[in-house]
Design a protein around this motif. Sequence first.
Motif, PDB file in Angstrom:
ATOM      1  N   GLY A  58       0.586  -1.129  -0.042  1.00  0.00           N
ATOM      2  CA  GLY A  58      -0.024   0.095  -0.033  1.00  0.00           C
ATOM      3  C   GLY A  58       0.911   1.443  -0.362  1.00  0.00           C
ATOM      4  O   GLY A  58       0.610   2.171  -0.724  1.00  0.00           O
ATOM      5  N   ALA A  59       2.085   1.180   1.007  1.00  0.00           N
ATOM      6  CA  ALA A  59       2.765   2.202   1.102  1.00  0.00           C
ATOM      7  C   ALA A  59       3.281   2.559  -0.471  1.00  0.00           C
ATOM      8  O   ALA A  59       3.670   3.875  -0.770  1.00  0.00           O
ATOM      9  CB  ALA A  59       4.153   2.285   1.945  1.00  0.00           C
ATOM     10  N   LEU A  60       3.781   1.984  -0.864  1.00  0.00           N
ATOM     11  CA  LEU A  60       4.587   2.129  -2.118  1.00  0.00           C
ATOM     12  C   LEU A  60       4.067   2.712  -3.848  1.00  0.00           C
ATOM     13  O   LEU A  60       4.216   3.350  -4.126  1.00  0.00           O
ATOM     14  CB  LEU A  60       5.259   0.404  -2.994  1.00  0.00           C
ATOM     15  N   TYR A  61       2.570   1.953  -3.470  1.00  0.00           N
ATOM     16  CA  TYR A  61       1.155   2.323  -4.767  1.00  0.00           C
ATOM     17  C   TYR A  61       0.899   3.602  -4.235  1.00  0.00           C
ATOM     18  O   TYR A  61       1.737   4.360  -5.253  1.00  0.00           O
ATOM     19  CB  TYR A  61       0.048   1.192  -4.638  1.00  0.00           C
ATOM     20  N   LEU A  62       0.492   4.134  -3.090  1.00  0.00           N
ATOM     21  CA  LEU A  62       0.763   5.369  -3.342  1.00  0.00           C
ATOM     22  C   LEU A  62       1.998   6.022  -2.836  1.00  0.00           C
ATOM     23  O   LEU A  62       1.635   7.079  -3.874  1.00  0.00           O
ATOM     24  CB  LEU A  62      -0.141   5.745  -1.652  1.00  0.00           C
ATOM     25  N   TYR A  63       3.187   5.680  -2.506  1.00  0.00           N
ATOM     26  CA  TYR A  63       4.379   6.537  -3.361  1.00  0.00           C
ATOM     27  C   TYR A  63       4.534   6.604  -4.871  1.00  0.00           C
ATOM     28  O   TYR A  63       4.707   7.454  -5.566  1.00  0.00           O
ATOM     29  CB  TYR A  63       5.067   5.975  -2.628  1.00  0.00           C
ATOM     30  N   THR A  64       4.350   5.443  -5.676  1.00  0.00           N
ATOM     31  CA  THR A  64       4.334   5.384  -7.343  1.00  0.00           C
ATOM     32  C   THR A  64       3.436   6.424  -7.663  1.00  0.00           C
ATOM     33  O   THR A  64       3.649   6.926  -8.328  1.00  0.00           O
ATOM     34  CB  THR A  64       4.359   4.267  -7.480  1.00  0.00           C
ATOM     35  N   PHE A  65       2.131   6.316  -6.769  1.00  0.00           N
ATOM     36  CA  PHE A  65       1.057   7.026  -7.187  1.00  0.00           C
ATOM     37  C   PHE A  65       1.592   8.426  -7.523  1.00  0.00           C
ATOM     38  O   PHE A  65       1.537   8.984  -8.629  1.00  0.00           O
ATOM     39  CB  PHE A  65      -0.338   6.838  -6.872  1.00  0.00           C
ATOM     40  N   ALA A  66       2.054   8.802  -6.821  1.00  0.00           N
ATOM     41  CA  ALA A  66       2.181  10.656  -5.586  1.00  0.00           C
ATOM     42  C   ALA A  66       2.462  10.944  -6.494  1.00  0.00           C
ATOM     43  O   ALA A  66       3.128  12.353  -7.071  1.00  0.00           O
ATOM     44  CB  ALA A  66       2.829  10.294  -4.392  1.00  0.00           C
ATOM     45  N   THR A  67       4.017  10.297  -6.615  1.00  0.00           N
ATOM     46  CA  THR A  67       4.935  10.682  -7.682  1.00  0.00           C
ATOM     47  C   THR A  67       5.311  11.192  -9.246  1.00  0.00           C
ATOM     48  O   THR A  67       5.307  11.653  -9.813  1.00  0.00           O
ATOM     49  CB  THR A  67       6.692   9.688  -7.127  1.00  0.00           C
ATOM     50  N   THR A  68       4.800  10.506  -9.612  1.00  0.00           N
ATOM     51  CA  THR A  68       3.618  10.302 -11.061  1.00  0.00           C
ATOM     52  C   THR A  68       3.124  10.854 -11.328  1.00  0.00           C
ATOM     53  O   THR A  68       2.922  11.837 -12.194  1.00  0.00           O
ATOM     54  CB  THR A  68       3.252   8.591 -11.469  1.00  0.00           C
ATOM     55  N   GLN A  69       2.256  11.274 -10.265  1.00  0.00           N
ATOM     56  CA  GLN A  69       1.239  12.572 -10.561  1.00  0.00           C
ATOM     57  C   GLN A  69       1.758  13.873 -10.641  1.00  0.00           C
ATOM     58  O   GLN A  69       1.347  14.867 -11.499  1.00  0.00           O
ATOM     59  CB  GLN A  69      -0.031  12.675  -9.267  1.00  0.00           C
ATOM     60  N   GLN A  70       2.931  13.850  -9.438  1.00  0.00           N
ATOM     61  CA  GLN A  70       3.875  14.876  -9.690  1.00  0.00           C
ATOM     62  C   GLN A  70       4.539  15.178 -11.060  1.00  0.00           C
ATOM     63  O   GLN A  70       4.913  16.915 -11.323  1.00  0.00           O
ATOM     64  CB  GLN A  70       4.677  14.485  -8.517  1.00  0.00           C
ATOM     65  N   ARG A  71       5.105  14.143 -11.050  1.00  0.00           N
ATOM     66  CA  ARG A  71       5.948  14.251 -12.415  1.00  0.00           C
ATOM     67  C   ARG A  71       5.055  14.699 -13.975  1.00  0.00           C
ATOM     68  O   ARG A  71       5.361  15.772 -14.234  1.00  0.00           O
ATOM     69  CB  ARG A  71       6.962  12.929 -12.744  1.00  0.00           C
TER      70      ARG A  71
END
Length: 138
Positions: A58-71
């Motif tokens: 869950g933590a890695l999924y949210l981190y990946t989602f957040a960084t992708t969205q920010q990029r």
Amino acid sequence: MSQTTDREDSVALPRRNRFGVLFAAVWMVFLGGPLIEGWNLRDELRGWTGILATVAFGALYLYTFATTQQRRRMTMTRPTIREAALALAALTALAAVMIVSVGPTGLAAAPYLAVTAVTLLPTVAGAFSPWCSRPPWR
């Protein structure tokens, strides 16, 4: 007399992107099944392994989602294929640990893997491929 505001316009996010990660986090509720199953097996090593793998997933999924969205917001680009492959490999490994640890309940990770793949990987326009003379919906 001039009017000033405390808000810095350069830092303000567009309204549509403001709550993106929060909306993604709401869907983490579906990882509750593997957590509950891991808790039910907490007397065994596999129960704690399932709990830790689910939380890490869950933590890695949210981190990946957040960084992708920010990029995408900052540079309008997707992650590189290497970055996407690493994230998907890590999420897949954690999903496999979840399935082995808590059984079929760990398959709750599958939709998150699919969403991550769609988000990170380049669009494959299969309907418009060179060997397809027309889109399949015609």
